[in-house]
Design an enzyme around this catalytic site. Sequence first.
Site, PDB file in Angstrom:
ATOM      1  N   LYS A   1      -6.362  -0.825   0.121  1.00 43.32           N
ATOM      2  CA  LYS A   1      -6.248  -1.937   1.081  1.00 43.32           C
ATOM      3  C   LYS A   1      -5.131  -2.895   0.691  1.00 43.32           C
ATOM      4  CE  LYS A   1      -9.248  -5.617   0.721  1.00 43.32           C
ATOM      5  NZ  LYS A   1      -8.550  -6.920   0.651  1.00 43.32           N
ATOM      6  N   ASN A   2      -5.126  -3.290  -0.579  1.00 38.26           N
ATOM      7  CA  ASN A   2      -4.188  -4.334  -1.003  1.00 38.26           C
ATOM      8  C   ASN A   2      -2.766  -3.818  -1.216  1.00 38.26           C
ATOM      9  OD1 ASN A   2      -6.213  -6.146  -0.713  1.00 38.26           O
ATOM     10  ND2 ASN A   2      -6.743  -6.234  -2.887  1.00 38.26           N
TER      11      ASN A   2
ATOM     12  N   ARG B   1      -8.783 -20.946  -3.156  1.00 35.83           N
ATOM     13  CA  ARG B   1      -7.659 -20.081  -2.826  1.00 35.83           C
ATOM     14  C   ARG B   1      -6.468 -20.831  -2.225  1.00 35.83           C
ATOM     15  NH1 ARG B   1      -9.445 -14.427  -0.499  1.00 35.83           N
ATOM     16  NH2 ARG B   1      -7.822 -13.759  -1.932  1.00 35.83           N
TER      17      ARG B   1
ATOM     18  N   ARG C   1     -14.270  -5.068   6.490  1.00 33.97           N
ATOM     19  CA  ARG C   1     -12.916  -5.582   6.230  1.00 33.97           C
ATOM     20  C   ARG C   1     -12.190  -4.724   5.194  1.00 33.97           C
ATOM     21  NH1 ARG C   1     -12.891 -10.757   3.807  1.00 33.97           N
ATOM     22  NH2 ARG C   1     -10.755 -10.087   3.630  1.00 33.97           N
TER      23      ARG C   1
ATOM     24  N   CYS D   1     -11.638 -14.171   2.589  1.00 36.73           N
ATOM     25  CA  CYS D   1     -12.927 -14.203   1.894  1.00 36.73           C
ATOM     26  C   CYS D   1     -13.219 -15.602   1.353  1.00 36.73           C
ATOM     27  CB  CYS D   1     -12.914 -13.240   0.716  1.00 36.73           C
ATOM     28  SG  CYS D   1     -13.510 -11.604   1.121  1.00 36.73           S
TER      29      CYS D   1
ATOM     30  N   ASP E   1     -11.969  -8.088  -8.341  1.00 37.00           N
ATOM     31  CA  ASP E   1     -12.625  -7.512  -7.172  1.00 37.00           C
ATOM     32  C   ASP E   1     -13.719  -6.493  -7.524  1.00 37.00           C
ATOM     33  OD1 ASP E   1     -11.058  -9.040  -5.516  1.00 37.00           O
ATOM     34  OD2 ASP E   1      -9.444  -7.566  -5.487  1.00 37.00           O
TER      35      ASP E   1
HETATM   36  N1  EPU Z   1      -5.156 -17.421 -10.292  1.00 35.33           N
HETATM   37  C1  EPU Z   1      -5.006 -18.268 -11.343  1.00 35.33           C
HETATM   38  N2  EPU Z   1      -4.153 -17.924 -12.352  1.00 35.33           N
HETATM   39  C2  EPU Z   1      -3.429 -16.776 -12.316  1.00 35.33           C
HETATM   40  C3  EPU Z   1      -3.576 -15.897 -11.214  1.00 35.33           C
HETATM   41  C4  EPU Z   1      -4.462 -16.260 -10.209  1.00 35.33           C
HETATM   42  O1  EPU Z   1      -5.631 -19.298 -11.397  1.00 35.33           O
HETATM   43  O2  EPU Z   1      -2.664 -16.502 -13.233  1.00 35.33           O
HETATM   44  C5  EPU Z   1      -6.071 -17.793  -9.214  1.00 35.33           C
HETATM   45  C6  EPU Z   1      -5.340 -18.197  -7.946  1.00 35.33           C
HETATM   46  O3  EPU Z   1      -5.096 -19.561  -7.888  1.00 35.33           O
HETATM   47  C7  EPU Z   1      -6.286 -17.739  -6.880  1.00 35.33           C
HETATM   48  C8  EPU Z   1      -6.983 -16.555  -7.522  1.00 35.33           C
HETATM   49  O4  EPU Z   1      -6.801 -16.652  -8.890  1.00 35.33           O
HETATM   50  O5  EPU Z   1      -7.246 -18.718  -6.607  1.00 35.33           O
HETATM   51  C9  EPU Z   1      -6.450 -15.229  -6.982  1.00 35.33           C
HETATM   52  O6  EPU Z   1      -5.135 -15.079  -7.298  1.00 35.33           O
HETATM   53  P1  EPU Z   1      -4.033 -14.352  -6.446  1.00 35.33           P
HETATM   54  O7  EPU Z   1      -3.113 -15.347  -5.867  1.00 35.33           O
HETATM   55  O8  EPU Z   1      -3.497 -13.260  -7.294  1.00 35.33           O
HETATM   56  O9  EPU Z   1      -4.855 -13.728  -5.239  1.00 35.33           O
HETATM   57  P2  EPU Z   1      -4.269 -13.165  -3.934  1.00 35.33           P
HETATM   58  O10 EPU Z   1      -2.891 -12.697  -4.172  1.00 35.33           O
HETATM   59  O11 EPU Z   1      -4.508 -14.100  -2.839  1.00 35.33           O
HETATM   60  C10 EPU Z   1      -4.981 -10.662  -4.242  1.00 35.33           C
HETATM   61  C11 EPU Z   1      -5.916  -9.716  -3.556  1.00 35.33           C
HETATM   62  C12 EPU Z   1      -7.350 -10.178  -3.771  1.00 35.33           C
HETATM   63  C13 EPU Z   1      -7.621 -10.209  -5.274  1.00 35.33           C
HETATM   64  C14 EPU Z   1      -6.584 -11.083  -5.991  1.00 35.33           C
HETATM   65  C15 EPU Z   1      -6.665 -11.016  -7.498  1.00 35.33           C
HETATM   66  C16 EPU Z   1      -4.593  -8.906  -1.729  1.00 35.33           C
HETATM   67  C17 EPU Z   1      -4.373  -8.843  -0.275  1.00 35.33           C
HETATM   68  N3  EPU Z   1      -5.610  -9.666  -2.153  1.00 35.33           N
HETATM   69  O12 EPU Z   1      -5.208 -11.917  -3.650  1.00 35.33           O
HETATM   70  O13 EPU Z   1      -8.170  -9.205  -3.167  1.00 35.33           O
HETATM   71  O14 EPU Z   1      -8.892 -10.713  -5.518  1.00 35.33           O
HETATM   72  O15 EPU Z   1      -5.238 -10.667  -5.643  1.00 35.33           O
HETATM   73  O16 EPU Z   1      -6.454  -9.719  -7.958  1.00 35.33           O
HETATM   74  O17 EPU Z   1      -3.892  -8.267  -2.493  1.00 35.33           O
HETATM   75  C18 EPU Z   1     -10.117  -8.328  -2.186  1.00 35.33           C
HETATM   76  O18 EPU Z   1      -9.498  -7.267  -2.040  1.00 35.33           O
HETATM   77  O19 EPU Z   1     -11.350  -8.439  -1.994  1.00 35.33           O
HETATM   78  C19 EPU Z   1      -9.386  -9.525  -2.623  1.00 35.33           C
HETATM   79  C20 EPU Z   1      -9.878 -10.757  -2.511  1.00 35.33           C
END
Ligand code: EPU
Length: 418
Positions: free
Chosen positions: A22-23, A122, A398, A117, A305
């Site tokens: 998915k991601n 976030r 989803r 989610c 995840d």
């Molecule tokens: N965060 C930190 N420090 C870091 C990295 C992240 O505090 O060094 C915090 C961020 O602030 C945020 C959270 O951790 O609140 C998630 O971080 P990230 O920005 O990496 O999340 P994202 O890019 O929005 C993707 C995946 C998520 C997965 C996260 C973490 C996609 C479309 N989504 O989200 O996937 O949980 O990375 O690996 O790639 C899911 O598939 O269920 C899902 C939520």
Amino acid sequence: MSKFIIKGGKKLSGSVRISGNKNAALPIIAATLLTSEKCRLENVPEIKDVHVLLEILENLGAEVAHPENNVYEIQCAEVSKTKVPDDLAKKLRSSLLVMGPLLARFKKAEMVHPGGCVIGRRPIDAHLDAFRDLGAEIKEDQGYYTAKWPKLKEQKIFLGETSVTATENCLMAVALEEGPVTIKHAALEPHVKDLAEVLGKMGAKITNEGASYTVEGKKELSGFTHRIISDHIEAGTFSILAVASGSEITVTDCNPENLEMILVFLKRMGAKFEIGEHQVKFFPSKDLQAVRKIECGMWPSLPTDIMSPFIVLATQAKGDTLVHDWMFEGRLFFTDKLIKMGANITLCDPHRALIVGPTALHGAKLESPDLRAGIALVIAALCAEGESEIDNAYQIDRGYENIEGRLRDLGAEIERVN
Ligand code: EPU
């Protein structure tokens, strides 16, 4: 709103084929905005998040064909709009992934704060800060973002955090710049690398060294054909289902290398399995043991995840497990539903839960709060004696393609009721 009715307590058996990631599919769909040529994506999971993102692209002016299941052909030659419709942006956080390619190709993008989610605050600061560092001007007004990108300012940026989607957005934002542009403190998850591979197929040169990517883009990128990598979170989910329910299940079409950390923890807990080239076969294992601590991290640590399914597994293992998810402050709130099913869990704070096992679970009426908690509840219901109802199946749809069909193929008693 549809729900699942599950009669649990049965041993399952058979093989389950793992879907496309998915991601990885989401940023790769967004990357098609970088070119006017046709792009063919194979092994795309048929899940709600993918369908909503495709709807966003169509709304911007893309032509999307669906010649067969799991295959999409996307052409963004006629894209003229650069504003994501509010209702669609609010349906999924990954709507944010169109911002990078829109800025790259059209030098502007507009959208409302994305949804997704409910697992924590976030923020999207990592994206906005990185775009600004690259040279974008971004106005924020009551949750609306209007971005313009007159020209590239910096050729080296350092991400505030190793955010997965911010890394992807930056890779796409600079893909039409000759560069070279280096993105430091970047995420290294397999899905980020799959996107980098696609950008390479399109004509950009991307090199990865440690936690940095260097992009030498091209003014015009070409179309591509790409098969999305398999989903290691889905493979991990079915692996945990096999171990928690004491079932003999073969997880096929996966990449065991991307499952390394998950398998290390499963082995420490007493799981029995054989690793093949593209599959892992699980055998029933008695006497599951708790590991003292399960903590998530950035790649190659345990992915956040997979934490919710691990919590269910910990309820079936002997001893105390402390689960620590420092990323999301709402990830663990679903544990109250497992307590309702008979689990012994203390939520120490929003990021830490202490699970004491093993406990026999019993069926209950539940609601799926988010994607990963939803699938964890499905695993719990399959392990529990009696009948469970899991409302809000939308959350599970989803991210998991035809989940009830694939579980039924393994012998599960699960029905969808609309
Ligand atoms: N965060 C930190 N420090 C870091 C990295 C992240 O505090 O060094 C915090 C961020 O602030 C945020 C959270 O951790 O609140 C998630 O971080 P990230 O920005 O990496 O999340 P994202 O890019 O929005 C993707 C995946 C998520 C997965 C996260 C973490 C996609 C479309 N989504 O989200 O996937 O949980 O990375 O690996 O790639 C899911 O598939 O269920 C899902 C939520």
